[in-house]
Scaffold this active site. Sequence first.
Site, PDB file in Angstrom:
ATOM      1  N   ASN A 128      64.208  60.656  55.549  1.00  0.00           N
ATOM      2  CA  ASN A 128      65.596  61.064  55.779  1.00  0.00           C
ATOM      3  C   ASN A 128      65.722  62.515  55.338  1.00  0.00           C
ATOM      4  O   ASN A 128      65.695  62.802  54.146  1.00  0.00           O
ATOM      5  CB  ASN A 128      66.527  60.154  54.968  1.00  0.00           C
ATOM      6  N   TRP A 129      65.861  63.406  56.317  1.00  0.00           N
ATOM      7  CA  TRP A 129      65.903  64.834  55.993  1.00  0.00           C
ATOM      8  C   TRP A 129      67.292  65.300  55.545  1.00  0.00           C
ATOM      9  O   TRP A 129      67.465  66.483  55.232  1.00  0.00           O
ATOM     10  CB  TRP A 129      65.447  65.652  57.215  1.00  0.00           C
ATOM     11  N   LYS A 130      68.280  64.423  55.588  1.00  0.00           N
ATOM     12  CA  LYS A 130      69.633  64.787  55.141  1.00  0.00           C
ATOM     13  C   LYS A 130      70.052  66.122  55.791  1.00  0.00           C
ATOM     14  O   LYS A 130      69.727  66.345  56.946  1.00  0.00           O
ATOM     15  CB  LYS A 130      69.670  64.819  53.609  1.00  0.00           C
TER      16      LYS A 130
ATOM     17  N   HIS B 217      74.475  54.861  54.780  1.00  0.00           N
ATOM     18  CA  HIS B 217      73.814  55.553  53.672  1.00  0.00           C
ATOM     19  C   HIS B 217      74.844  55.848  52.574  1.00  0.00           C
ATOM     20  O   HIS B 217      76.012  56.099  52.857  1.00  0.00           O
ATOM     21  CB  HIS B 217      73.159  56.840  54.171  1.00  0.00           C
TER      22      HIS B 217
ATOM     23  N   GLU C 205      75.382  58.412  50.822  1.00  0.00           N
ATOM     24  CA  GLU C 205      76.028  59.734  50.797  1.00  0.00           C
ATOM     25  C   GLU C 205      77.293  59.750  51.656  1.00  0.00           C
ATOM     26  O   GLU C 205      78.348  60.129  51.156  1.00  0.00           O
ATOM     27  CB  GLU C 205      74.999  60.825  51.123  1.00  0.00           C
TER      28      GLU C 205
ATOM     29  N   GLU D 209      68.726  51.003  48.709  1.00  0.00           N
ATOM     30  CA  GLU D 209      68.716  52.307  48.055  1.00  0.00           C
ATOM     31  C   GLU D 209      69.673  52.272  46.867  1.00  0.00           C
ATOM     32  O   GLU D 209      70.870  52.554  47.020  1.00  0.00           O
ATOM     33  CB  GLU D 209      69.155  53.406  49.036  1.00  0.00           C
TER      34      GLU D 209
ATOM     35  N   GLY E 131      67.543  60.784  44.593  1.00  0.00           N
ATOM     36  CA  GLY E 131      67.512  62.199  44.210  1.00  0.00           C
ATOM     37  C   GLY E 131      67.505  62.429  42.707  1.00  0.00           C
ATOM     38  O   GLY E 131      67.739  63.543  42.239  1.00  0.00           O
TER      39      GLY E 131
ATOM     40  N   SER F 267      63.853  58.156  45.244  1.00  0.00           N
ATOM     41  CA  SER F 267      62.793  58.853  44.510  1.00  0.00           C
ATOM     42  C   SER F 267      61.392  58.304  44.785  1.00  0.00           C
ATOM     43  O   SER F 267      60.565  58.197  43.881  1.00  0.00           O
ATOM     44  CB  SER F 267      63.097  58.861  43.006  1.00  0.00           C
TER      45      SER F 267
ATOM     46  N   GLY G  12      63.644  60.507  50.836  1.00  0.00           N
ATOM     47  CA  GLY G  12      64.496  61.687  50.977  1.00  0.00           C
ATOM     48  C   GLY G  12      63.686  62.947  50.698  1.00  0.00           C
ATOM     49  O   GLY G  12      62.893  63.398  51.522  1.00  0.00           O
ATOM     50  N   GLY G  13      63.862  63.489  49.502  1.00  0.00           N
ATOM     51  CA  GLY G  13      63.273  64.773  49.119  1.00  0.00           C
ATOM     52  C   GLY G  13      61.795  64.920  49.461  1.00  0.00           C
ATOM     53  O   GLY G  13      61.374  65.955  49.983  1.00  0.00           O
TER      54      GLY G  13
HETATM   55  P1  13P Z   1      65.284  60.651  47.518  1.00  0.00           P
HETATM   56  O1  13P Z   1      63.952  60.153  48.010  1.00  0.00           O
HETATM   57  O2  13P Z   1      65.401  62.146  47.524  1.00  0.00           O
HETATM   58  O3  13P Z   1      65.630  60.017  46.190  1.00  0.00           O
HETATM   59  O4  13P Z   1      66.393  60.158  48.571  1.00  0.00           O
HETATM   60  C1  13P Z   1      66.422  58.827  48.951  1.00  0.00           C
HETATM   61  C2  13P Z   1      67.345  58.664  50.112  1.00  0.00           C
HETATM   62  O5  13P Z   1      68.535  58.825  49.999  1.00  0.00           O
HETATM   63  C3  13P Z   1      66.746  58.340  51.418  1.00  0.00           C
HETATM   64  O6  13P Z   1      67.711  57.955  52.341  1.00  0.00           O
END
Ligand code: 13P
Length: 250
Positions: free
Chosen positions: A9-11, A95, A97, A167, A173, A213, A234-235
């Site tokens: 997920n590149w957000k 998600h 966010e 999640e 994050g 993470s 994510g990251g």
């Molecule tokens: P991180 O891997 O950066 O913790 O993010 C997880 C995420 O929100 C994937 O959708």
Amino acid sequence: MRKPVIAGNWKMYKTPKESLAFLDAFLPLVEGHDRDEIILFPTMSSLAYVIEATIGTNVRAGAQNMHWLNEGPYTGQTSPTMLVSIGCRHVLLGHSEPRLYFNETYERVNLKLKAAINHGITPIVCVGELLAEREDLRTEETLRSQVRAALRNISASEARRLVIAYEPIWAIGTGSTASPEVAAQAHAIIRHELSHCCGPQTAANTRILYGGSVKPENIGELMAQEEIDGALVGGASLVPTTFADIVNYV
Ligand code: 13P
């Protein structure tokens, strides 16, 4: 039976140019990889480019969200038919966010889930508890009610392609990953609730991914859990070599 999914997920990161540079480096590192499905979720302005550049490869690309209607006066939204028109067959829904920052609700996630199913788009529905809910011993209640609300009036045959991502919000994050045991426990709760909603067959077939993470250092122990059918990263999915190390976990 449940083919693992490793998704990135590149957000709100990566322009089209940066996305294509990522693919140049990443695709050769995962060429021929068939053990896991690999899916990237770029931001909307990069999605069509990534779809185009991954045609004929083992990598798929999906949208990070969508509206449930086909068209209308909804500024800023993208519809399922628009996604299908650019060859998009995957979407992230619910998600944390958009839930935390843009008032996304599971009532809407439910409408979006129905629309995705009707358009042949594979939905990855995210659920997960806040730290306060975990500390108050309300993890189980939270996960069950999120799954129930997302899957309201979804039949077993409609849920055929459904993927769920667990999640925990406290792990996103933050660098503090859920332990494999804690994640597996949560997955078992989700699978149990899935069984209530859509029957035991659907529950047994549905892939449940872990997100929060995930890194090359912890993917192996997470994937060793029978209950964990993949990862939503994510990251660590933003760097081609790091994400390839996750995909190629042993
Ligand atoms: P991180 O891997 O950066 O913790 O993010 C997880 C995420 O929100 C994937 O959708």
